[in-house]
Design a protein around this motif. Structure first.
Motif, PDB file in Angstrom:
ATOM      1  N   ALA A 153       2.431  -1.211  -3.110  1.00 13.78           N
ATOM      2  CA  ALA A 153       2.020  -0.081  -3.901  1.00 13.78           C
ATOM      3  C   ALA A 153       1.579  -0.123  -5.428  1.00 13.78           C
ATOM      4  O   ALA A 153       0.498   0.087  -5.864  1.00 13.78           O
ATOM      5  CB  ALA A 153       2.683   1.295  -3.651  1.00 13.78           C
ATOM      6  N   ILE A 156      -1.242  -2.387  -5.768  1.00 12.04           N
ATOM      7  CA  ILE A 156      -2.752  -1.919  -5.330  1.00 12.04           C
ATOM      8  C   ILE A 156      -3.220  -1.345  -6.744  1.00 12.04           C
ATOM      9  O   ILE A 156      -4.321  -1.302  -7.125  1.00 12.04           O
ATOM     10  CB  ILE A 156      -2.407  -1.088  -4.428  1.00 12.04           C
ATOM     11  CG1 ILE A 156      -2.161  -1.720  -3.101  1.00 12.04           C
ATOM     12  CG2 ILE A 156      -3.638  -0.173  -4.283  1.00 12.04           C
ATOM     13  CD1 ILE A 156      -3.483  -2.612  -2.462  1.00 12.04           C
ATOM     14  N   THR A 157      -2.367  -0.528  -7.657  1.00 13.02           N
ATOM     15  CA  THR A 157      -2.727  -0.008  -8.823  1.00 13.02           C
ATOM     16  C   THR A 157      -3.176  -1.016  -9.712  1.00 13.02           C
ATOM     17  O   THR A 157      -4.033  -0.674 -10.522  1.00 13.02           O
ATOM     18  CB  THR A 157      -1.552   0.838  -9.441  1.00 13.02           C
ATOM     19  OG1 THR A 157      -0.733  -0.005 -10.071  1.00 13.02           O
ATOM     20  CG2 THR A 157      -0.905   1.745  -8.498  1.00 13.02           C
ATOM     21  N   LEU A 160      -6.930  -2.443  -7.917  1.00 15.81           N
ATOM     22  CA  LEU A 160      -8.123  -1.443  -7.645  1.00 15.81           C
ATOM     23  C   LEU A 160      -9.243  -1.604  -8.780  1.00 15.81           C
ATOM     24  O   LEU A 160     -10.138  -1.574  -8.841  1.00 15.81           O
ATOM     25  CB  LEU A 160      -7.642  -0.277  -7.271  1.00 15.81           C
ATOM     26  CG  LEU A 160      -7.139   0.305  -5.948  1.00 15.81           C
ATOM     27  CD1 LEU A 160      -6.645   1.554  -5.823  1.00 15.81           C
ATOM     28  CD2 LEU A 160      -8.197  -0.183  -4.767  1.00 15.81           C
ATOM     29  N   PRO A 416       4.252  -2.026   6.438  1.00 15.11           N
ATOM     30  CA  PRO A 416       3.877  -0.817   5.683  1.00 15.11           C
ATOM     31  C   PRO A 416       2.911  -1.461   4.638  1.00 15.11           C
ATOM     32  O   PRO A 416       1.871  -0.882   4.218  1.00 15.11           O
ATOM     33  CB  PRO A 416       5.201  -0.097   5.047  1.00 15.11           C
ATOM     34  CG  PRO A 416       6.012  -0.389   5.875  1.00 15.11           C
ATOM     35  CD  PRO A 416       5.865  -1.869   6.795  1.00 15.11           C
ATOM     36  N   ALA A 419      -0.393  -1.442   6.198  1.00 19.74           N
ATOM     37  CA  ALA A 419      -1.064  -0.193   6.128  1.00 19.74           C
ATOM     38  C   ALA A 419      -1.737   0.225   4.623  1.00 19.74           C
ATOM     39  O   ALA A 419      -2.750   0.734   4.931  1.00 19.74           O
ATOM     40  CB  ALA A 419       0.125   0.901   6.629  1.00 19.74           C
ATOM     41  N   ILE A 420      -1.050   0.052   3.700  1.00 18.76           N
ATOM     42  CA  ILE A 420      -1.480   0.420   2.411  1.00 18.76           C
ATOM     43  C   ILE A 420      -2.659  -0.454   2.002  1.00 18.76           C
ATOM     44  O   ILE A 420      -3.803   0.299   1.539  1.00 18.76           O
ATOM     45  CB  ILE A 420      -0.344   0.119   1.146  1.00 18.76           C
ATOM     46  CG1 ILE A 420       0.937   1.049   1.324  1.00 18.76           C
ATOM     47  CG2 ILE A 420      -0.804   0.587  -0.049  1.00 18.76           C
ATOM     48  CD1 ILE A 420       2.038   0.493   0.662  1.00 18.76           C
ATOM     49  N   VAL A 422      -5.227  -1.813   4.001  1.00 20.67           N
ATOM     50  CA  VAL A 422      -6.147  -1.199   4.731  1.00 20.67           C
ATOM     51  C   VAL A 422      -6.607   0.183   4.273  1.00 20.67           C
ATOM     52  O   VAL A 422      -7.806   0.287   4.351  1.00 20.67           O
ATOM     53  CB  VAL A 422      -5.828  -1.384   6.068  1.00 20.67           C
ATOM     54  CG1 VAL A 422      -6.830  -0.619   7.083  1.00 20.67           C
ATOM     55  CG2 VAL A 422      -5.626  -2.696   6.528  1.00 20.67           C
ATOM     56  N   SER A 423      -5.612   0.816   3.875  1.00 21.91           N
ATOM     57  CA  SER A 423      -5.848   2.449   3.355  1.00 21.91           C
ATOM     58  C   SER A 423      -6.776   2.302   2.110  1.00 21.91           C
ATOM     59  O   SER A 423      -7.508   3.435   2.046  1.00 21.91           O
ATOM     60  CB  SER A 423      -4.666   3.090   3.133  1.00 21.91           C
ATOM     61  OG  SER A 423      -4.000   3.273   4.300  1.00 21.91           O
ATOM     62  N   THR A 424      -6.922   1.362   1.472  1.00 21.35           N
ATOM     63  CA  THR A 424      -7.655   1.260   0.271  1.00 21.35           C
ATOM     64  C   THR A 424      -9.036   1.414   0.443  1.00 21.35           C
ATOM     65  O   THR A 424     -10.044   1.632  -0.305  1.00 21.35           O
ATOM     66  CB  THR A 424      -7.341   0.126  -0.605  1.00 21.35           C
ATOM     67  OG1 THR A 424      -7.941  -1.115   0.116  1.00 21.35           O
ATOM     68  CG2 THR A 424      -6.199  -0.219  -1.197  1.00 21.35           C
ATOM     69  N   GLY A 425      -9.608   0.963   1.891  1.00 18.17           N
ATOM     70  CA  GLY A 425     -10.965   0.797   2.256  1.00 18.17           C
ATOM     71  C   GLY A 425     -11.784  -0.181   1.841  1.00 18.17           C
ATOM     72  O   GLY A 425     -12.735  -0.512   2.176  1.00 18.17           O
TER      73      GLY A 425
END
Lengths: 459, 166
Positions: A153, A156-157, A160, A416, A419-420, A422-425
């Motif tokens: 998580a 990811i920040t 992005l 998890p 999952a995170i 893939v959720s970013t799109g």
């Protein structure tokens, strides 16, 4: 799904109570009820996986303990005191994880994870392929000591904004988005506290009197983690080659310098130092783990609110896995189950391969901890029943299970971190499947290779 | 079934309504958009969304409407427990100071967008307000990550412990 799981779980629980299996004690039948119920509930997630764990301990106390409702006579099972089952909640490995959780949550509280990331990333320049390598190394180092999920998580920040500055069609965007969860999953294997399956395996080995020092685990698993990081990096570069020569990182932010933040840095550094040098001074890692808990709470760097926010349910999940192993072993269930298959036709490497493949496949669909919890009791009884060579065999089988379940990264539901990501799109499931399959299979081959050319010589 | 979070747009001029809805299409796959041209119609839509146990995450509302005006509708929503947390935005050319003050004080107005608006501005306001809403009320904010402020959602996961290793 929920109803199927519930019904199957209940059938699983009742079946051993109505059918008599020859060669299995009465206690073994109860242990099988608990095992089947837990297996089904964990697989179908009928109830949250941590409450299945608590249910395991609850039923063990009621059905299998000396203080429970069943009176055992005869020589085939001496009931354990109920404290043995509930003590799994304070097993040394749980205390080790508690220490890790406190350090990790305190790091998040003082943004230590973020500032470390920015510091560590700066030497990697502006070439996309080295930036990806840098991102993966930092992710892996952090996830070796913090939760894989929280590390992902946080990373990811970081990625992005980098991805946002790249051209929409650049394949490296996919590569970067995949690199984070992969590195987090791989980094988790490097230390005992990296990820919960390690805990379940180490606790099961401890029950057999096999101590695994923090530093020994790192000796076994760290080389694999390093190699796998490079493998994953090369795979991602091959599949998603960066289209541009340079990307700006724009790293800003500096270390906090408040009193509490500095207390955290020192405690963190000292704890990690004591952990990785366990082999030199011999102070057990679970004892060392109490130090950050004590220091950070007595200085109020970690306060009451922070204690309440710790991921207690993960500790329960691990405890249930440990408890399940105890009842399966003590009642003779594990040995009975293993005895049903004629393993002696399998070679030693074949046996490791079977457990490795099963762990890898199962944990792509199930929680990694659950996979380890279900497999390790069986593996242990294989060894104790004399089919494998004592301590070394047990240790290697444990490693194969723990590492195999961490290399499952094919689907968004596998872990998890996946999952995170893939959720970013930024990525689709198909990207994850192809890259995850390659990395997982290479990982499995390397694990088996280590069990032939490396582990036997250092255990 | 996971509950749906709606965006409600209230505007009486058809071309303006169309243009708002067109500007925010990128959210529509994740946040269904409902349209109304009077406060009266908006009330009916709100009722039916709530009756299906869904939520209204955001309302974009014109002030000058036939019948009850926009500020009245927003204040009314603020006083209703079920729409109290809906993020409320006025899009208007003609709300006077007094009415705007009332919207801020009594309807917890989150943003005032003057007509004509810039598309990017509208999108970024919608994104931030929906992110606020999702982080506060949605048990699984991850499923909206790709259309909202991904950095904030990822940071929320990092700090909240909503998702842990398993």
């Amino acid at each position: 799904m929920k109803w199927t799981g519930l019904i199957l779980g209940l059938i699983g629980f009742i079946m051993p109570l109505t059918v008599t299996f020859p060669g299995l004690s009465l206690a073994g039948h109860f242990a099988m009820s608990i095992f089947l119920m837990a297996a089904v509930f964990w697989m179908f997630e009928t109830i949250p996986i941590y409450s299945t764990s608590i249910l395991v301990i609850f039923f063990q106390v009621i059905l299998l303990s000396a203080e429970g409702f069943i009176t055992y006579s005869g020589a085939d099972y001496t009931p354990l005191p109920f404290s043995r089952f509930i003590a799994t909640l304070a097993d040394p490995i749980i205390i080790l994880f508690l220490g890790g959780f406190v350090l990790a949550d305190a790091s998040v509280k003082y943004d230590f994870d973020k500032s470390m990331t920015k510091l560590l990333l700066s030497p990697f320049g502006s070439q996309p392929k080295f930036i990806i390598l840098g991102l993966m190394l930092v992710t892996a180092v952090l996830s070796a000591f913090m939760s894989n999920t929280a590390t992902t998580a946080m990373m990811i920040t970081v990625i992005l904004p980098i991805i946002a500055r790249m051209e929409p069609g650049d394949p490296a965007r996919i590569g970067i988005a995949l690199s984070i969860p992969f590195a987090a999953n791989i980094g988790g294997i490097a230390t005992p506290i990296g990820t919960p399956p390690n805990a379940v395996v180490i606790a099961a080995l401890n029950q057999q009197g096999v101590d695994v020092a923090f530093s020994s685990w790192m000796m076994y698993a760290l080389p694999l983690a390093v190699v796998m990081l490079f493998v994953a990096w090369l795979v991602l570069l091959r599949l998603y080659p960066p289209a541009v020569k340079s990307v700006t990182l724009n790293l800003t932010g500096k270390l906090k310098t408040s009193r509490n933040a500095i207390i955290l840095y020192v405690t963190f550094g000292l704890t990690v130092l004591l952990w990785v040098t366990e082999g030199l001074h011999g102070i057990r890692s679970s004892i060392v783990a109490l130090m950050p808990v004590a220091v950070l709470t007595l200085t109020s760097a970690f306060d009451k609110q922070d204690i309440r926010k710790l991921p207690w349910e993960v500790l329960w999940l691990i405890a249930g896995g440990i408890a399940l192993g105890i009842s399966m072993k003590e009642t003779g269930l594990a040995e009975w189950m293993v005895g049903a298959i004629s393993w002696d036709q399998f070679g030693y490497l074949m046996l490791l391969s079977v457990f490795g493949i099963v762990a890898l496949v199962m944990s792509n669909f199930l929680s990694n901890t659950v996979t380890a919890s279900l497999l390790i009791p069986l593996a242990i009884s294989l060894v104790t029943s004399g089919l494998l060579d004592g301590v070394a065999g047990m240790l290697m089988l444990g490693l194969v299970i723990a590492l195999g379940s961490s290399f499952a990264m094919v689907l968004p539901i596998s872990t998890p971190p996946n999952a995170i990501a893939v959720s970013t799109g930024m990525i689709q499931t198909k990207h994850m499947i192809s890259a995850g399959l390659i990395v997982g299979l290479i990982g499995l081959v390397l694990i088996l290779l280590l069990s032939v050319i490396y582990w036997p010589f250092i255990i | 079934m996971e509950k749906k979070i709606y965006i409600l747009v209230v505007e009486d001029e058809p071309e303006v309504l169309d243009s708002i809805v067109r500007d925010i299409t990128e959210f529509e796959a994740f946040f269904p958009v409902e349209m109304a041209d009077t406060a009266e119609e908006a009330r009916e839509i709100i009722r039916s969304i709530l009756d299906e146990e869904n939520e209204i995450g955001l309302i974009l509302c014109d002030h000058v409407l036939p019948g009850d005006n926009g500020v009245e509708l927003l204040v009314e929503m603020q006083n209703n427990e079920e729409t109290h947390h809906t993020r409320k935005v006025l899009i208007t050319g003609q709300a006077g100071l007094q009415e705007t003050v009332r919207a801020v004080n009594e309807a917890d107005l989150k943003h005032y967008i003057a007509k004509p608006w810039a598309k990017e501005e509208l999108i970024s306001i919608v994104r931030e307000l929906l992110t606020d809403y999702v982080l506060e009320f949605e048990p699984q904010p991850l499923r909206f990550m790709q259309v909202l402020d991904g950095e904030r959602i990822a940071d929320h996961i990092r700090t909240s412990g909503k998702l842990t290793d398993s």
